[in-house]
Structure formats: structure tokens, C-alpha cells
Design an enzyme around this catalytic site. Structure first.
Site, mmCIF file in Angstrom:
data_model
loop_
_atom_site.group_PDB
_atom_site.id
_atom_site.type_symbol
_atom_site.label_atom_id
_atom_site.label_comp_id
_atom_site.label_asym_id
_atom_site.label_seq_id
_atom_site.Cartn_x
_atom_site.Cartn_y
_atom_site.Cartn_z
ATOM 1 N N LYS A 42 30.866 8.038 12.630
ATOM 2 C CA LYS A 42 30.428 9.436 12.746
ATOM 3 C C LYS A 42 29.204 9.699 11.862
ATOM 4 C CE LYS A 42 33.880 10.639 9.245
ATOM 5 N NZ LYS A 42 35.270 11.057 9.050
ATOM 6 N N ARG A 140 44.762 19.813 7.392
ATOM 7 C CA ARG A 140 43.433 20.054 7.938
ATOM 8 C C ARG A 140 43.522 20.141 9.462
ATOM 9 N NH1 ARG A 140 38.563 15.839 6.654
ATOM 10 N NH2 ARG A 140 39.584 14.647 8.281
ATOM 11 N N TYR A 268 7.127 23.470 -8.619
ATOM 12 C CA TYR A 268 7.475 24.857 -8.298
ATOM 13 C C TYR A 268 8.201 25.541 -9.457
ATOM 14 C CZ TYR A 268 6.314 24.280 -3.339
ATOM 15 O OH TYR A 268 5.670 24.089 -2.158
ATOM 16 N N MET A 317 10.502 20.363 -0.853
ATOM 17 C CA MET A 317 10.998 20.018 0.488
ATOM 18 C C MET A 317 10.596 18.590 0.876
ATOM 19 S SD MET A 317 10.411 21.870 4.161
ATOM 20 C CE MET A 317 10.780 23.492 3.556
HETATM 21 C C1 PLP Z 1 35.965 10.033 8.244
HETATM 22 C C2 PLP Z 1 37.358 9.604 8.551
HETATM 23 C C3 PLP Z 1 37.805 8.300 8.261
HETATM 24 C C4 PLP Z 1 36.992 7.301 7.471
HETATM 25 O O1 PLP Z 1 37.256 7.437 6.107
HETATM 26 P P1 PLP Z 1 36.565 6.486 5.015
HETATM 27 O O2 PLP Z 1 37.053 6.991 3.716
HETATM 28 O O3 PLP Z 1 35.086 6.682 5.181
HETATM 29 O O4 PLP Z 1 36.971 5.091 5.329
HETATM 30 C C5 PLP Z 1 39.070 7.929 8.707
HETATM 31 N N1 PLP Z 1 39.856 8.793 9.383
HETATM 32 C C6 PLP Z 1 39.477 10.064 9.637
HETATM 33 C C7 PLP Z 1 40.413 10.977 10.345
HETATM 34 C C8 PLP Z 1 38.228 10.522 9.222
HETATM 35 O O5 PLP Z 1 37.866 11.790 9.463
#
Ligand code: PLP
Length: 371
Positions: A42, A140, A268, A317
């Protein structure tokens, strides 16, 4: 491995696919040979490049990929990824794309489960693979333990879907002061899994470990693990530093050198004032590239010829200025911002954050190059 150390002419993120392969095999070495491996790619593979990273891992034999959102899965399909892709945070508006691109949604609430079943029935699917997400304490996303019977009933009633996997996510697997809590999450997941298997009458793939889970709780590997940060070279604990190698090196060059007189200010808001004569270097990257303003005013640093040059004044920036008074350097020289010798977890800690935030924040404006 071309020796192009001095050929950098702009800000680049150099990605070492060999290090990625090594990290993958190190993590695999912690697991039974039959345990499947899901690579979490991701957020542009944690700020690197999801296309090149996923293609390499596919070649290496990874079993599954996961992304957070549907559009990230589309990019993987466009890049030639043919392995299954789990969408961790599927949303009801993306079902059509999910089906069209053979993506597999995580279903985590009755609302999305019912809507996805209705959608797949409408589109005359049979046994479309879905993944059930259970909440074991992170609070979550996910069904609760008490939802299992109702979830099973909905899934069994429809021939349109089939449960390919069931999973949960650990809240504090990197934190060894929370072992008791993590073990309680694992135990709860085991209970949920048993209940689910007896209800469904078959055994979906079970998984709950992220990277720190693999490293600290390998006994809970179940049928598959999900790793992100470890693949990119960070193990959330210095004791794994010698086994995992950061795959991304952020490099830039010195655009200009300035000599400041005592009493002159820099940047700045005149946030920095020279208390003695000094020399600064201006670098072509800033907060739009992912170097947050938090790293300004002496918090963060870069490496020039292996020496630490602190960031002075506010981060702009598109530029930062660093103190090179004591460093023998000139315009055009190479600068290392992040990499195996200037670790993202160390720099992130200086600003009270974590490697995850720093590396995923590296913007798409930075050119990606490959080693
Ligand atoms: C992002 C994520 C992972 C990966 O976790 P890491 O600590 O980067 O290995 C695994 N499972 C879920 C549900 C996640 O959102």
C-alpha cells in the site's frame, strides 16, 4: 550495482531491489516453508514504487499482495501483477472496479458484507473470494467475535461469495512491554478462527502477523503472514538492523553554498540567526517532497561526504538549508538524506514520529531510480 555515486544531478530515490529480495528471504526464514507470504504494498509500497517492488516480489514467489484502497490494486493490475490482491480497506463505492480487476475485498462490517454479497449476486458471480476482517483489540476495523454466527450465515446462504481468508491485526506487536495484550489478541483470533471454521465447514487462510508479529511472535503465523515495513528494510527494533536493509536511499545535491556573516539570518521568518560566521548549503528538496517542517531548525540532518549536516532554519516547500561550516564540500556534491547509513527510523525518532510516516510521505515528485 553501477558505481554512479557521483552521477546524481537532482533529488532521486534510489531503490535497491536486491535489498528487497534479501529482506523478503530473511522474513521467510522466520516461517515454516508452507506458510504463505502476503506483501503489503500500500501507499506506493511505503513510499518507494509499488510497481517495481511488486513485480520483483511476484518474481520471487510471494503468494499474495495487499493494498489499502481499490485504486492501488488497479495500479498493480496495470503493472502486470497477476497474483491475488487483497484490498484491506474496501469501500462500498468501489465494488465494480473490484470485480472488473479481480481484486479481493476485506469485509469488516455487516453493511459492507451484505452490500458485497448483493453486488456479486447481481453480477452472477460464484465463489467470489472475500476476506473477513475480525477485531481482536485494535478497535479500528472488523467484526467482533460475537458476530461470527451471523457472518457465517450470510456467507453460507450465498453461492456468490466464498471466504478465502480470515484475519485480524495486532495493535502493538513491536512493543515487548505489551506481550500480554498481543498474546490475548492472538488467543482471541484463534477462538474466532475455530468458531468460523466449524460454522463454514471449511478452512479459510488464517493470518494475523505483520512484520513485528513475524519477528516477535512467529508461533502465531497461522497459514499466512502480512509484511510491509520489514520488506522495505525496517524491523521496528535495532536488533533486526543487521538482517534487514533499507531499500530506498534518498539522495540529492548541493545547489548553492552561502557564506553567512555573524548576525545574518537564514530562511523564512528569519528563523535562524548566525552567531558566528558560517557556511550553509541549499538543497533541492523540501516539505513538498516529504521532509516535514518538523525537521527544521536543527532537528533533522543530512549526510555530506559521510558527515552530518544539520538542517538550519525552517524547511521550505522546495528547499532546505544545512550547516556545512565544518564540511569540505562544494556545489554539485552528493547529499544523502535517507538510506542504509542514514536510517529513516533514526531521523523520524528525532521528530517523535516513526519510519512508516517518514518514508510513506516521500512525494511522487521525487524521481525513482533503480539499483
Ligand atoms: C499496513 C498493514 C500491515 C503491514 O504492517 P507492517 O507493520 O508494515 O508489516 C499488515 N496488516 C494490515 C491490516 C495493515 O494495515
Amino acid at each position: 550495482m553501477a558505481n554512479n555515486q557521483n552521477s546524481v544531478k537532482e533529488t532521486v530515490l534510489e531503490i535497491d531491489l536486491g535489498a528487497l529480495t534479501q529482506n523478503y528471504h530473511f522474513l521467510k526464514s522466520k516461517l515454516k516453508s508452507e506458510t504463505k507470504f502476503l506483501a503489503v504494498v500500500k501507499a506506493f509500497a511505503y513510499g518507494s514504487d509499488s510497481k517495481q517492488v511488486a513485480l520483483r516480489l511476484q518474481e520471487e514467489g510471494v503468494d499474495y499482495f495487499a493494498v489499502a484502497y481499490t485504486q492501488e490494486g488497479v495500479q498493480l493490475r496495470d503493472a502486470g501483477i497477476t497474483k491475488p490482491i487483497l484490498v484491506l480497506h474496501a469501500l462500498t463505492g468501489s465494488f465494480e472496479t473490484i470485480l472488473n480487476r479481480c481484486l479481493e475485498p476485506a469485509l469488516y462490517s455487516f453493511k459492507i458484507l451484505k452490500e458485497f454479497i448483493a453486488f456479486t449476486e447481481l453480477h452472477q458471480q460464484t465463489s467470489y473470494p472475500v476476506h473477513l476482517k475480525f477485531n481482536t483489540g485494535l478497535n479500528r476495523l472488523g467484526f467482533d467475535e460475537s458476530d461470527v454466527d451471523n457472518v457465517v450465515e450470510l456467507c453460507k446462504k450465498s453461492a456468490a461469495v466464498k471466504v478465502r481468508s480470515a484475519f485480524s491485526h495486532l495493535a502493538a506487536s513491536e512493543d515487548l512491554s505489551e506481550i500480554t495484550f498481543t498474546l490475548s489478541q492472538i488467543e482471541r483470533f484463534q477462538k474466532i478462527s475455530n468458531h468460523l471454521i466449524s460454522g463454514l465447514g471449511y478452512h479459510p487462510i488464517l493470518h494475523t502477523l505483520n512484520t513485528s508479529g513475524i519477528l516477535n511472535f512467529p508461533n502465531a503465523q497461522f497459514d499466512m503472514v502480512r509484511s510491509g515495513i520489514g520488506l522495505y528494510g525496517y524491523g521496528n527494533d535495532p536488533k533486526f538492523d543487521s538482517f534487514l536493509k533499507p531499500i530506498a536511499t534518498l539522495k540529492t545535491i548541493i545547489s548553492q553554498i552561502h557564506e553567512l556573516k555573524k548576525g545574518e539570518t537564514l530562511g523564512y521568518n528569519r528563523a535562524f540567526k548566525a552567531s558566528t560566521p558560517m557556511k550553509t548549503a541549499t538543497l533541492p528538496l523540501g516539505h513538498a517532497d516529504g521532509i516535514s517542517r518538523i525537521y527544521g531548525n536543527g532537528k533533522g540532518w543530512v549526510l555530506i561526504h559521510g558527515e552530518k549536516a544539520p538542517i538550519v532554519g525552517n524547511v521550505c516547500m522546495d528547499m532546505i538549508m544545512v550547516d556545512v561550516t565544518k564540511i569540505d564540500c562544494k556545489e554539485g556534491d552528493e547529499v544523502v538524506v535517507l538510506g542504509p547509513n542514514s536510517r529513516a527510523d533514526t531521523l523520524a525518532a528525532s521528530a517523535n514520529t516513526i519510519s512508516y510516516e517518514l518514508i510513506t510521505g516521500l512525494s511522487q515528485r521525487i524521481k525513482r531510480v533503480y539499483k
